[in-house]
Design a protein around this motif. Sequence first.
Motif, PDB file in Angstrom:
ATOM      1  N   MET A  67      -6.027 -10.042  -9.324  1.00 58.37           N
ATOM      2  CA  MET A  67      -6.264 -11.558  -8.416  1.00 58.37           C
ATOM      3  C   MET A  67      -5.020 -12.474  -7.926  1.00 58.37           C
ATOM      4  O   MET A  67      -5.202 -12.889  -7.104  1.00 58.37           O
ATOM      5  N   LEU A  68      -4.285 -11.583  -8.493  1.00 58.33           N
ATOM      6  CA  LEU A  68      -2.731 -12.085  -7.370  1.00 58.33           C
ATOM      7  C   LEU A  68      -2.969 -13.081  -6.344  1.00 58.33           C
ATOM      8  O   LEU A  68      -3.064 -13.937  -5.797  1.00 58.33           O
ATOM      9  N   PRO A  69      -2.851 -11.775  -5.306  1.00 59.23           N
ATOM     10  CA  PRO A  69      -2.388 -11.850  -4.399  1.00 59.23           C
ATOM     11  C   PRO A  69      -3.152 -12.894  -3.554  1.00 59.23           C
ATOM     12  O   PRO A  69      -3.324 -13.524  -2.516  1.00 59.23           O
ATOM     13  N   ALA A 110       8.818  -4.491   0.265  1.00 55.40           N
ATOM     14  CA  ALA A 110       8.067  -4.447   1.018  1.00 55.40           C
ATOM     15  C   ALA A 110       7.548  -5.185   1.922  1.00 55.40           C
ATOM     16  O   ALA A 110       6.673  -6.059   2.303  1.00 55.40           O
ATOM     17  N   GLY A 111       8.641  -6.472   2.397  1.00 56.70           N
ATOM     18  CA  GLY A 111       8.388  -7.234   2.829  1.00 56.70           C
ATOM     19  C   GLY A 111       8.162  -7.731   4.272  1.00 56.70           C
ATOM     20  O   GLY A 111       8.209  -7.523   5.602  1.00 56.70           O
ATOM     21  N   THR A 112       9.615  -6.924   4.094  1.00 51.80           N
ATOM     22  CA  THR A 112      10.325  -6.614   6.111  1.00 51.80           C
ATOM     23  C   THR A 112       9.413  -5.970   6.430  1.00 51.80           C
ATOM     24  O   THR A 112       9.164  -6.452   7.802  1.00 51.80           O
ATOM     25  N   PRO A 113       8.285  -4.751   6.760  1.00 52.38           N
ATOM     26  CA  PRO A 113       7.075  -4.481   7.536  1.00 52.38           C
ATOM     27  C   PRO A 113       6.295  -5.647   8.046  1.00 52.38           C
ATOM     28  O   PRO A 113       6.122  -5.972   9.609  1.00 52.38           O
ATOM     29  N   LEU A 173       6.653 -13.545  -0.185  1.00 51.71           N
ATOM     30  CA  LEU A 173       6.127 -14.136  -0.984  1.00 51.71           C
ATOM     31  C   LEU A 173       4.921 -13.121  -1.460  1.00 51.71           C
ATOM     32  O   LEU A 173       4.850 -12.391  -1.927  1.00 51.71           O
ATOM     33  N   PHE A 174       4.394 -12.397  -0.154  1.00 53.12           N
ATOM     34  CA  PHE A 174       3.484 -11.271   0.140  1.00 53.12           C
ATOM     35  C   PHE A 174       4.049 -10.144  -0.421  1.00 53.12           C
ATOM     36  O   PHE A 174       3.463  -9.544  -1.846  1.00 53.12           O
ATOM     37  N   GLY A 175       5.130  -9.632   0.232  1.00 50.20           N
ATOM     38  CA  GLY A 175       5.476  -8.840  -0.469  1.00 50.20           C
ATOM     39  C   GLY A 175       5.597  -8.793  -2.559  1.00 50.20           C
ATOM     40  O   GLY A 175       5.374  -7.764  -2.719  1.00 50.20           O
ATOM     41  N   GLY A 176       6.901 -10.037  -2.462  1.00 52.46           N
ATOM     42  CA  GLY A 176       7.302  -9.739  -3.863  1.00 52.46           C
ATOM     43  C   GLY A 176       5.580 -10.216  -4.968  1.00 52.46           C
ATOM     44  O   GLY A 176       5.142  -9.773  -6.275  1.00 52.46           O
ATOM     45  N   ILE A 177       4.397 -10.737  -4.719  1.00 50.50           N
ATOM     46  CA  ILE A 177       3.446 -10.538  -5.811  1.00 50.50           C
ATOM     47  C   ILE A 177       2.497  -9.249  -5.991  1.00 50.50           C
ATOM     48  O   ILE A 177       2.416  -8.703  -6.286  1.00 50.50           O
TER      49      ILE A 177
END
Lengths: 380, 306
Positions: free
Chosen positions: B268-270, B12-15, B243-247
Amino acid sequence: MKRLVWLALSLVLALPLFLSLPGCSQQEEKTEAPPTQPKPEVSAKASAKEIQAGFIYVGPVGDAGWTYAHDQGRQEMEKLDYVKPSTFIESVPEGAESARVISGLVRKGSNLVFTTSFGYMDATLEVAESFKDVVFMHCSGYKSSENVGNYFGRMYEPRYLSGIVAGSMTQKGVIGYVAAFPIPEVIRGINAFTLGVRSVNPKTEVRVVWTQTWFDPGIERDAADSLLDVGADVLAMHQDAPATLQAAEARGAYVIGYNSDMRSFAPNAFLTAPVWNWGTLYTQIAEQVSNGTWKSESIWYGMQQELVQLAPLSAKVPADVQALVADKTAAIKAGTLHPFAGPLKDQAGTIKVAAGSVPSDGDLLGMNYFVEGVQGTIPQ
Amino acid sequence: MIEILLDATVRAGTPILFATLGAILNERAGIINLGIEGLMLIGALAGFAGTFASGSLLVGVLAAFFAALAAGCLHAFVTVQMRGNQIVSGLALTMFGIGITALFGRGMVGATIQGFERVAIPGLSQLPIVGNAFFNQDLLIYFSFLLVVAMAFFFYRTRWGLALRTAGENPAAADTCGVPVSLTRFLAVIIGSGIVGIGGAYLSLATTPMWIENMSAGRGWIAVALVIFASWSSYRALAGAYLFGGITAMQLRFQAMGTTVSAHILQMLPYFFTILVLVISTIRLQKGASQQPEGLGQPYDREDRK
């Protein structure tokens, strides 16, 4: 000083870029046009009057889903010989801003306007107030007036049937459901689907993941993958992009589509899909407006009127399941089978619909609980 | 479970990572680029169309790079050559990207291709926990690892990198030292744009191998914000993107597992982390640790007297 000159120059350079957006340029044009009276030709006449239809779409025609299905309906309607080539405007943001776009369509001569998303409801009524000679049809809302009708489909009927297919095909007894927003329309679909699943496979659970977006292929894909990771072997979805289908295809699971027949995205995984068939309804409304029989009403058509359908089943579905689905389809069309007929229990086991009764349309439209067998929570 | 989460995080984070790296290259040279979202879409469409036409993923990636590079030329021309307003030009580029890909993408809707497949690196992919997530991925992900390291090396260990950073920090000083400021900035903008395009291509070639209008769905804007979070460092861009992809990956997986944690809190987490990150970077900024290039957003004209 010099900097200001460059700023102005860059703005001038940037201008054609903004104007190159089809939607934008049309909207700009309309705001500049002086407010004129609606054309006299739209006044009500009993004889077959020509239809100049206008459509407001929430997404791009190329979304392969919701808007695509409406556009197919529009093209079907245009086959009538008194329907002139219609205009449509894509990706119109929902809310008050849409009123400008809608009245623009009318000023350009549309005498029948379809606004195809929930968020256009108030704007449609507001514009309709000033153009009494024009017929407005709003999709998926609940308000109407003298010249505004609303329409939607009982998508829960084919959802129930697709549940029967899913319940028959699961091996592990875990089915995943990628859902957009926790609103009654989506919840109703999940419940109907689950009831279909449990009608053939009472031990199966349906796991729900909310994406909180109608359209984000990346997140939809990730949500589908997360359901496959916890053991789901059949997926269903209520989203606008076909990403869930690709996830199932890549992992050798089965999948139920939505909106339109999306089997090209998952030739092996695709089982069936509950689909919209707006063409029949749009044709009917155009006929009514043309011969002067149209009157404002709230249309909530089901499989009987063929506004919603189940896409042809994949050859992977065994013959006995195919026969069962055909039986149930006939029963729904005949009105002898109601997916939400009682006894109906919610997740906690409380009876929501008593045995022998069926919920009213009002109850269905406001449905805000999950039925027994759904694994997941509704964010309130 | 952690292995699965890490794997989803990287994918999810790669792009976002590619887009952030491209944006960093722009901003290090002093040019703000708000056209990231549009460039991603151009890359996504060009990548998909290239692969669809040729059957080769490599051709698709190259098509994405060069198409976004060409679109970046518009921004470079306006901001570097014409010294125009960078914000306006960037926003226009985003609008342009959305519109032009919708127009030319019509024929690609519903087409299918074979997307990137996982390629395991022998040995490393057997490592516990991290093996599958980092060393059993597709080639574009491996390329993104290389790019992160290469970009840091370029900025701090090469003459050209120094010249580029100086053009962004203090263009007048760079000019005095004989650095061709306009050329440097122009190249940084167009190559950065090309890298953003590869991020878009990751969406249409790996995440979901298809073309749909507006498929980047706001990732370009996340990248714009991540540049600040990463304080213009490629390593921190990697951390931020993951971090953003992971959340996102984590909250979806918690839901799928049927945890009893409220769906409210998960969703709410992101946003919670976004606020947290902004607070942290603001504090760092106040402590004077800002890495923001001094000349960021300012057009350079040799004849302007200071």
